[in-house]
Design a protein around this motif. Structure first.
Motif, PDB file in Angstrom:
ATOM      1  N   ALA A  32      34.543  -7.736  24.532  1.00 10.37           N
ATOM      2  CA  ALA A  32      35.009  -7.468  23.171  1.00 10.37           C
ATOM      3  C   ALA A  32      33.815  -7.524  22.221  1.00 10.37           C
ATOM      4  O   ALA A  32      33.216  -8.594  22.044  1.00 10.37           O
ATOM      5  N   PRO A  33      33.415  -6.401  21.609  1.00  9.32           N
ATOM      6  CA  PRO A  33      32.270  -6.415  20.689  1.00  9.32           C
ATOM      7  C   PRO A  33      32.626  -7.050  19.348  1.00  9.32           C
ATOM      8  O   PRO A  33      33.790  -7.094  18.943  1.00  9.32           O
ATOM      9  N   ARG A  34      31.606  -7.515  18.671  1.00 10.52           N
ATOM     10  CA  ARG A  34      31.772  -8.128  17.349  1.00 10.52           C
ATOM     11  C   ARG A  34      30.501  -7.900  16.542  1.00 10.52           C
ATOM     12  O   ARG A  34      29.394  -8.006  17.061  1.00 10.52           O
ATOM     13  N   ILE A  35      30.660  -7.586  15.243  1.00 14.41           N
ATOM     14  CA  ILE A  35      29.534  -7.444  14.330  1.00 14.41           C
ATOM     15  C   ILE A  35      29.922  -8.070  12.998  1.00 14.41           C
ATOM     16  O   ILE A  35      31.054  -7.888  12.532  1.00 14.41           O
ATOM     17  N   SER A  36      29.017  -8.819  12.417  1.00 13.30           N
ATOM     18  CA  SER A  36      29.301  -9.477  11.137  1.00 13.30           C
ATOM     19  C   SER A  36      28.099  -9.362  10.217  1.00 13.30           C
ATOM     20  O   SER A  36      26.953  -9.193  10.659  1.00 13.30           O
ATOM     21  N   TYR A  37      28.359  -9.481   8.928  1.00 14.54           N
ATOM     22  CA  TYR A  37      27.329  -9.394   7.885  1.00 14.54           C
ATOM     23  C   TYR A  37      27.563 -10.521   6.890  1.00 14.54           C
ATOM     24  O   TYR A  37      28.712 -10.839   6.546  1.00 14.54           O
ATOM     25  N   GLN A  80      40.971  -5.705  23.481  1.00 16.80           N
ATOM     26  CA  GLN A  80      41.923  -4.905  24.226  1.00 16.80           C
ATOM     27  C   GLN A  80      42.468  -5.717  25.394  1.00 16.80           C
ATOM     28  O   GLN A  80      41.877  -6.730  25.788  1.00 16.80           O
ATOM     29  N   PHE A  81      43.602  -5.251  25.909  1.00 11.22           N
ATOM     30  CA  PHE A  81      44.243  -5.958  27.012  1.00 11.22           C
ATOM     31  C   PHE A  81      44.942  -4.941  27.905  1.00 11.22           C
ATOM     32  O   PHE A  81      45.511  -3.957  27.429  1.00 11.22           O
ATOM     33  N   PHE A 125      49.019  -1.469  27.931  1.00 10.14           N
ATOM     34  CA  PHE A 125      47.683  -1.504  27.321  1.00 10.14           C
ATOM     35  C   PHE A 125      47.830  -1.767  25.826  1.00 10.14           C
ATOM     36  O   PHE A 125      48.703  -1.204  25.166  1.00 10.14           O
ATOM     37  N   SER A 126      46.974  -2.633  25.309  1.00  7.88           N
ATOM     38  CA  SER A 126      46.960  -2.895  23.870  1.00  7.88           C
ATOM     39  C   SER A 126      45.523  -2.876  23.370  1.00  7.88           C
ATOM     40  O   SER A 126      44.584  -3.208  24.116  1.00  7.88           O
ATOM     41  N   ALA A 127      45.353  -2.482  22.126  1.00  7.22           N
ATOM     42  CA  ALA A 127      44.035  -2.455  21.485  1.00  7.22           C
ATOM     43  C   ALA A 127      44.200  -2.927  20.050  1.00  7.22           C
ATOM     44  O   ALA A 127      45.201  -2.618  19.395  1.00  7.22           O
ATOM     45  N   ASP A 128      43.218  -3.664  19.574  1.00  8.16           N
ATOM     46  CA  ASP A 128      43.319  -4.281  18.258  1.00  8.16           C
ATOM     47  C   ASP A 128      41.952  -4.257  17.582  1.00  8.16           C
ATOM     48  O   ASP A 128      40.981  -4.835  18.090  1.00  8.16           O
TER      49      ASP A 128
END
Length: 421
Positions: free
Chosen positions: A161-166, A181-182, A207-210
């Motif tokens: 699961a990717p993540r980006i923050s500022y 996702q699952f 399948f789920s994506a969020d």
């Protein structure tokens, strides 16, 4: 001791001589200031300007450091994407963190009534007791014998699961984007004696994506404790593909449904740094929308001479029909996400995570409109009408308030890595 006494005496002598000289020069400078002001009052600005220039030189000699240290200018000061030459990348007056989490997921599904015999009204309306409903999908009713059953469910799922923050330089606000996702599958075998030995098989794929995008507001409680408030949106989908087949009954079915939603989201986190390079986070977020939408389709085929889905009779012609939502069905989505995360930063710019997460989706569809129906012949059309009447007991398609909620919960144990610019 003698050397110290001599050094101290020399210092005092120099200070004794320097102070009267500085005092005399400052007295002269004060007299020149008064003289310049006098010329200005009498209308001689040029004469006053010349006196002030001499005054600047005198005070510059008195107070300026004779041998100043050179100002250090880093070699990479003028290079782009750096902050004061210290090697910390900076864009848009802030800093970024980019990373990922490896999710080890386990899911639990709940879907109200699963068996015809769970409720008298359902049993009466359905007319046949031998089809359980999969808890994963929506329009996935089946005609399979249930006397003996065997279920193989893969409820675990592994994903990155990717993540980006500022975070802005003010340390007061920032934003964060994350994706989760699952995927899970369920295989169901059943056997029974209905007019002879019968067997059936059904498989479900879920399948789920969020996508989560929030603005973060940071608030410091103390030097090592703080709060983070989150406000934003979640955009996601839940999708199920199922199929069932029984060669002995002569039946085949395909069932597909998709839920899509955009939900406002708000959350809160407590952050505590208890060692120099270690901290933990506790918190969660809540999202809700009444304007999600559901679309479904159910295709059914019964071969010539196969067993009818509504009784033990054999069909005299092939029955092929499709039930589907002619327009998107209003669906309410409620989600609750809870998390606990441990952060460790052993090296500059490199951060590692270990966490637990539980996210639950609860939804309810308001299927008050009749579905669309396509059939290959009159017998198939009648079978489709009977199928809708049968399934309305299971799916509460009359729009009543007693429609049961459906939900599924994902529990995550994850490790992660983040590069902090």
């Amino acid at each position: 001791m003698r050397f110290f006494f001599v050094s101290h005496s020399v210092f005092c002598l120099v200070l004794f001589i320097a102070c009267p000289v500085l005092e005399a020069q400052e007295t002269k400078a004060t007299e020149m200031e008064l003289e310049a002001e006098s010329y200005e009052e009498r209308g001689y600005p040029k004469k006053a300007s010349l006196i002030r220039e001499k005054l600047k030189r005198i005070r510059k000699e008195n107070f300026q450091i004779k041998n100043p240290e050179p100002v250090y200018i880093p070699e990479n000061k003028d290079k782009p994407a750096t902050k004061n030459g210290n090697g910390t990348l900076e864009f848009w007056n802030g800093s970024f963190e980019v990373g990922f989490r490896f999710l080890r997921q386990n899911a639990d599904f709940r879907s109200g009534k699963e068996w015809a015999l769970d409720d008298d009204r359902v049993a009466f309306q359905a007319g046949t007791p031998y089809f359980p409903r999969s808890p994963m999908g929506y329009q996935n009713i089946r005609s399979l014998p249930y006397q003996v059953e065997w279920e193989e469910t893969r409820k675990n799922s592994n994903h990155l699961a990717p993540r980006i923050s500022y975070r802005h330089n003010s340390k007061k606000w920032g934003w964060e984007y994350s994706y989760m996702q699952f995927f899970t599958s369920r295989n169901y075998f059943s056997f029974g004696e209905i007019g002879g030995f019968q067997s059936g098989f059904q498989t479900d794929r879920f399948f789920s994506a969020d996508h989560k995008l929030v603005v973060q507001v940071f608030e410091e409680y103390s030097h090592n404790k703080g709060f983070v408030w989150e406000f934003g949106f979640r955009v996601g989908s839940l999708r199920t593909n199922s199929s069932q087949n029984s060669q002995s009954l002569g039946q085949t079915g395909l069932f597909r449904d998709t839920i899509q939603y955009v939900a406002p989201s708000t959350g809160f986190k407590f952050v505590h740094q208890f060692f120099e390079n270690t901290s933990y986070e506790l918190g969660g977020d809540l999202f809700f929308t009444p304007v999600g939408n559901l679309k479904y389709r159910r295709d059914s085929f019964t071969s010539l001479g196969g067993m009818s889905r509504f009784s033990g009779e054999r069909t005299s012609v092939e029955e092929v029909y499709s039930l589907f939502s002619e327009k998107r069905i209003d669906t309410s989505i409620l989600g609750l996400n809870l998390m606990a995360q441990l952060n460790w930063t052993p090296f500059p710019h490199h951060k590692f995570h270990l966490g637990l997460q539980s996210i639950q989706y609860t939804w309810r569809a308001n299927e008050t409109d009749l579905p669309g129906l396509r059939a290959i012949n009159p017998e198939s059309y009648l079978a489709g009408v009977r199928d809708y009447y049968l399934s309305s007991a299971f799916y509460e398609a009359d729009g009543g308030k007693d429609r049961p909620l459906r939900s599924y919960n994902i529990a995550n144990l994850y490790v992660g890595y983040t590069y902090a610019f």
